[in-house]
Design a protein around this motif. Structure first.
Motif, PDB file in Angstrom:
ATOM      1  N   ALA A 120      -7.225  -0.534   3.488  1.00 13.58           N
ATOM      2  CA  ALA A 120      -7.082   0.913   3.662  1.00 13.58           C
ATOM      3  C   ALA A 120      -6.775   1.265   5.115  1.00 13.58           C
ATOM      4  N   ASN A 121      -6.717   0.254   5.961  1.00 16.48           N
ATOM      5  CA  ASN A 121      -6.502   0.460   7.390  1.00 16.48           C
ATOM      6  C   ASN A 121      -5.014   0.457   7.714  1.00 16.48           C
ATOM      7  N   GLU A 122      -4.528   1.577   8.204  1.00 12.20           N
ATOM      8  CA  GLU A 122      -3.099   1.700   8.505  1.00 12.20           C
ATOM      9  C   GLU A 122      -2.633   0.628   9.493  1.00 12.20           C
ATOM     10  N   GLY A 123      -3.504   0.240  10.414  1.00 14.36           N
ATOM     11  CA  GLY A 123      -3.141  -0.746  11.417  1.00 14.36           C
ATOM     12  C   GLY A 123      -2.895  -2.130  10.868  1.00 14.36           C
ATOM     13  N   ASP A 124      -3.309  -2.375   9.630  1.00 12.50           N
ATOM     14  CA  ASP A 124      -3.096  -3.690   9.015  1.00 12.50           C
ATOM     15  C   ASP A 124      -1.708  -3.820   8.407  1.00 12.50           C
ATOM     16  N   TYR A 125      -0.949  -2.752   8.396  1.00 14.74           N
ATOM     17  CA  TYR A 125       0.377  -2.756   7.764  1.00 14.74           C
ATOM     18  C   TYR A 125       1.457  -2.920   8.830  1.00 14.74           C
ATOM     19  N   ASP A 126       2.411  -3.796   8.562  1.00 11.63           N
ATOM     20  CA  ASP A 126       3.408  -4.104   9.574  1.00 11.63           C
ATOM     21  C   ASP A 126       4.834  -3.810   9.147  1.00 11.63           C
ATOM     22  N   ARG A 160      -1.363  10.597   8.993  1.00 14.90           N
ATOM     23  CA  ARG A 160      -1.036   9.821   7.810  1.00 14.90           C
ATOM     24  C   ARG A 160      -2.340   9.237   7.249  1.00 14.90           C
ATOM     25  N   GLU A 161      -2.485   9.294   5.933  1.00 14.07           N
ATOM     26  CA  GLU A 161      -3.725   8.826   5.316  1.00 14.07           C
ATOM     27  C   GLU A 161      -3.442   7.821   4.215  1.00 14.07           C
ATOM     28  N   PHE A 162      -4.403   6.954   4.026  1.00  7.93           N
ATOM     29  CA  PHE A 162      -4.326   5.925   3.001  1.00  7.93           C
ATOM     30  C   PHE A 162      -4.439   6.535   1.616  1.00  7.93           C
ATOM     31  N   VAL A 163      -3.669   5.982   0.676  1.00 10.70           N
ATOM     32  CA  VAL A 163      -3.736   6.433  -0.707  1.00 10.70           C
ATOM     33  C   VAL A 163      -4.234   5.306  -1.619  1.00 10.70           C
ATOM     34  N   ALA A 164      -3.525   4.189  -1.617  1.00 13.65           N
ATOM     35  CA  ALA A 164      -3.878   3.092  -2.508  1.00 13.65           C
ATOM     36  C   ALA A 164      -3.237   1.809  -2.012  1.00 13.65           C
ATOM     37  N   ALA A 165      -3.800   0.684  -2.430  1.00 17.27           N
ATOM     38  CA  ALA A 165      -3.243  -0.614  -2.069  1.00 17.27           C
ATOM     39  C   ALA A 165      -3.483  -1.611  -3.186  1.00 17.27           C
ATOM     40  N   VAL A 166      -2.637  -2.619  -3.249  1.00 16.51           N
ATOM     41  CA  VAL A 166      -2.753  -3.660  -4.268  1.00 16.51           C
ATOM     42  C   VAL A 166      -2.443  -5.010  -3.633  1.00 16.51           C
ATOM     43  N   SER A 167      -3.223  -6.011  -3.994  1.00 12.46           N
ATOM     44  CA  SER A 167      -2.983  -7.348  -3.488  1.00 12.46           C
ATOM     45  C   SER A 167      -1.749  -7.951  -4.152  1.00 12.46           C
ATOM     46  N   TYR A 168      -1.321  -9.105  -3.658  1.00 12.97           N
ATOM     47  CA  TYR A 168      -0.076  -9.684  -4.148  1.00 12.97           C
ATOM     48  C   TYR A 168      -0.131  -9.987  -5.647  1.00 12.97           C
ATOM     49  N   ARG A 169      -1.229 -10.576  -6.101  1.00 15.64           N
ATOM     50  CA  ARG A 169      -1.326 -10.922  -7.519  1.00 15.64           C
ATOM     51  C   ARG A 169      -2.050  -9.855  -8.324  1.00 15.64           C
ATOM     52  N   SER A 170      -2.200  -8.664  -7.716  1.00 13.99           N
ATOM     53  CA  SER A 170      -2.818  -7.517  -8.395  1.00 13.99           C
ATOM     54  C   SER A 170      -4.273  -7.768  -8.775  1.00 13.99           C
ATOM     55  N   THR A 171      -4.921  -8.697  -8.109  1.00  9.71           N
ATOM     56  CA  THR A 171      -6.325  -8.963  -8.418  1.00  9.71           C
ATOM     57  C   THR A 171      -7.253  -7.964  -7.737  1.00  9.71           C
ATOM     58  N   ARG A 172      -6.720  -7.285  -6.737  1.00  7.55           N
ATOM     59  CA  ARG A 172      -7.524  -6.299  -6.031  1.00  7.55           C
ATOM     60  C   ARG A 172      -6.715  -5.033  -5.826  1.00  7.55           C
ATOM     61  N   GLY A 200       0.815  -1.203   0.000  1.00 10.40           N
ATOM     62  CA  GLY A 200       0.000   0.000   0.000  1.00 10.40           C
ATOM     63  C   GLY A 200       0.850   1.255   0.000  1.00 10.40           C
ATOM     64  N   TRP A 201       0.213   2.350  -0.361  1.00 14.01           N
ATOM     65  CA  TRP A 201       0.829   3.675  -0.276  1.00 14.01           C
ATOM     66  C   TRP A 201      -0.001   4.528   0.680  1.00 14.01           C
ATOM     67  N   PHE A 202       0.696   5.253   1.530  1.00 16.76           N
ATOM     68  CA  PHE A 202       0.084   6.222   2.421  1.00 16.76           C
ATOM     69  C   PHE A 202       0.810   7.545   2.239  1.00 16.76           C
ATOM     70  N   ARG A 203       0.221   8.608   2.751  1.00 14.68           N
ATOM     71  CA  ARG A 203       0.897   9.892   2.694  1.00 14.68           C
ATOM     72  C   ARG A 203       0.605  10.690   3.943  1.00 14.68           C
ATOM     73  N   GLN A 204       1.537  11.577   4.244  1.00  9.63           N
ATOM     74  CA  GLN A 204       1.366  12.447   5.408  1.00  9.63           C
ATOM     75  C   GLN A 204       1.928  13.823   5.090  1.00  9.63           C
ATOM     76  N   TYR A 225       4.615   7.152   1.746  1.00 10.21           N
ATOM     77  CA  TYR A 225       5.200   5.951   2.315  1.00 10.21           C
ATOM     78  C   TYR A 225       4.616   4.711   1.656  1.00 10.21           C
ATOM     79  N   CYS A 226       5.457   3.735   1.399  1.00  8.91           N
ATOM     80  CA  CYS A 226       4.915   2.439   1.027  1.00  8.91           C
ATOM     81  C   CYS A 226       4.953   1.527   2.247  1.00  8.91           C
ATOM     82  N   ALA A 227       4.078   0.565   2.241  1.00  2.06           N
ATOM     83  CA  ALA A 227       3.938  -0.318   3.385  1.00  2.06           C
ATOM     84  C   ALA A 227       3.463  -1.689   2.927  1.00  2.06           C
ATOM     85  N   GLN A 228       3.643  -2.672   3.792  1.00  5.33           N
ATOM     86  CA  GLN A 228       3.326  -4.054   3.470  1.00  5.33           C
ATOM     87  C   GLN A 228       2.281  -4.585   4.436  1.00  5.33           C
TER      88      GLN A 228
END
Length: 121
Positions: A103-109, A44-56, A34-38, A94-97
């Motif tokens: 879209a939930n920042e707390g899901d990124y580690d 910090r706010e959510f921008v975009a996210a993509v699943s591993y195989r880009s299906t979502r 995912g990408w976030f920005r501040q 910021y990118c995150a995994q």
């Protein structure tokens, strides 16, 4: 352990385009990105996210139809193509995994150090 390194930030005129990259090393298989920005004084706010195989893919309403997230798993890199940049887009990006394209920042580690995007009017 994973390391995320963003690049591609810089100064661009309003209405212009910029492409951010995030190179990942270490644990990448099966992981969403995912990408976030501040911006100064804001959370910090959510921008975009993509699943591993880009299906979502998921986007914040503020960037829909302007930004596109994509990834190349062979290169362990995720991209954020930003078009029609507006004066409200400047921030540290910021990118995150995560385990899902959330879209939930707390899901990124795992987080990168960020790259600055500046938009001139």
């Amino acid at each position: 352990q994973v390391q995320l390194v963003e690049s591609g930030g810089g100064l661009v005129q309003a209405g212009g385009s910029l492409r951010l990259s995030c190179a990942a090393s270490g644990r990448t298989f099966g992981r969403a990105m995912g990408w976030f920005r501040q911006s100064p004084g804001k959370k910090r706010e959510f921008v975009a996210a993509v699943s591993y195989r880009s299906t979502r893919t998921t986007y914040a309403d503020s960037v829909k139809c302007r930004f596109t997230i994509s990834r190349d798993n062979a290169k362990n890199t995720v991209y954020l193509q930003m078009n029609s940049l507006k004066p409200e887009d400047p921030a540290v990006y910021y990118c995150a995994q995560s385990f899902s394209a959330s879209a939930n920042e707390g899901d990124y580690d795992a987080w990168g150090q960020g790259t600055q995007v500046t938009v001139s009017s």
